[in-house]
Design a protein around this motif. Structure first.
Motif, PDB file in Angstrom:
ATOM      1  N   ASN A 190      -3.984   8.432   2.073  1.00 41.18           N
ATOM      2  CA  ASN A 190      -3.047   8.375   0.954  1.00 41.18           C
ATOM      3  C   ASN A 190      -2.866   9.752   0.316  1.00 41.18           C
ATOM      4  O   ASN A 190      -3.438  10.744   0.784  1.00 41.18           O
ATOM      5  N   SER A 191      -2.083   9.814  -0.743  1.00 43.13           N
ATOM      6  CA  SER A 191      -1.762  11.095  -1.379  1.00 43.13           C
ATOM      7  C   SER A 191      -2.981  11.774  -1.991  1.00 43.13           C
ATOM      8  O   SER A 191      -2.953  12.974  -2.249  1.00 43.13           O
ATOM      9  N   TRP A 215      -5.487  -3.279   3.740  1.00 49.45           N
ATOM     10  CA  TRP A 215      -6.182  -2.002   3.888  1.00 49.45           C
ATOM     11  C   TRP A 215      -7.629  -2.072   3.431  1.00 49.45           C
ATOM     12  O   TRP A 215      -7.936  -2.624   2.390  1.00 49.45           O
ATOM     13  N   TYR A 251      -7.986   4.951   4.933  1.00 47.80           N
ATOM     14  CA  TYR A 251      -7.852   3.501   5.040  1.00 47.80           C
ATOM     15  C   TYR A 251      -7.657   3.080   6.486  1.00 47.80           C
ATOM     16  O   TYR A 251      -7.036   3.790   7.270  1.00 47.80           O
ATOM     17  N   GLY A 306       0.830  -1.192   0.000  1.00 51.72           N
ATOM     18  CA  GLY A 306       0.000   0.000   0.000  1.00 51.72           C
ATOM     19  C   GLY A 306       0.865   1.242   0.000  1.00 51.72           C
ATOM     20  O   GLY A 306       2.097   1.168   0.060  1.00 51.72           O
ATOM     21  N   SER A 307       0.217   2.396  -0.086  1.00 53.24           N
ATOM     22  CA  SER A 307       0.926   3.671  -0.104  1.00 53.24           C
ATOM     23  C   SER A 307       0.111   4.701   0.667  1.00 53.24           C
ATOM     24  O   SER A 307      -1.043   4.969   0.318  1.00 53.24           O
ATOM     25  N   LEU A 308       0.702   5.263   1.724  1.00 52.02           N
ATOM     26  CA  LEU A 308       0.040   6.262   2.548  1.00 52.02           C
ATOM     27  C   LEU A 308       0.968   7.449   2.756  1.00 52.02           C
ATOM     28  O   LEU A 308       2.183   7.288   2.776  1.00 52.02           O
ATOM     29  N   LYS A 309       0.381   8.645   2.948  1.00 54.37           N
ATOM     30  CA  LYS A 309       1.194   9.818   3.276  1.00 54.37           C
ATOM     31  C   LYS A 309       1.193  10.106   4.768  1.00 54.37           C
ATOM     32  O   LYS A 309       2.054  10.808   5.273  1.00 54.37           O
TER      33      LYS A 309
END
Length: 155
Positions: free
Chosen positions: A26-27, A42, A32, A9-12
């Motif tokens: 996320n961006s 997620w 999530y 996954g990808s989160l900021k």
């Protein structure tokens, strides 16, 4: 980094109130929550937030890019988020009764536990804040200086 396990996954931004209460954005400001399953980690939650805070007791709050403040109520009914009056850029949640935030001007606020008059101003200026379940609060200002709150808990 053998002490760290990468989760897909990808989160900021991410916050963990406990092993089972992990939330992130996320961006694209998508929200999530961790499924507690590393294979499919997620679960998407409706809404849009730029910052999120998760408490040890399952409490979750967030702020969106406009500074609007929301408390998660998806586990209590059909509405996922309840809007709370005020304007914050960062939020921190230790527990249901220990919620703190800062606005875009650096003003510091503590949740009063009363949605009718939700925020009490606290002296100082911070750019980010962290709160723990035991009442501990830390912050940093725009110069990178670090502070620990030593005042009485606001009533």
């Amino acid at each position: 980094m053998s002490e760290w396990k990468q989760i897909s996954g990808s989160l900021k931004a991410i916050d963990a109130g406990s092993r089972t209460n992990v939330w992130g954005v996320n961006s694209n400001d998508g929200i999530y929550t961790f499924s507690n399953n590393d294979t499919s980690p997620w679960v998407s939650i409706p809404g849009s937030l730029s910052d999120i805070g998760a408490g040890i007791d399952g409490t979750v709050w967030g702020v969106n890019s406009n500074g609007d403040i929301f408390r998660y109520t998806g586990d209590q009914g059909s509405t996922n988020w309840t809007k709370i009056n005020g304007n914050l850029s960062r939020i921190a949640v230790g527990s249901r009764t220990n919620v703190w935030g800062v606005n875009s001007n650096g003003a510091i606020y503590h949740y009063t536990n009363n949605d009718t008059s939700p925020w009490e101003s606290v002296a100082g200026s911070l750019s980010d804040i962290g709160a723990a379940a035991d009442g501990t609060v830390w912050g940093v200002n725009s110069n990178g200086n670090i502070y620990r709150y030593t005042g009485d808990q606001p009533s």
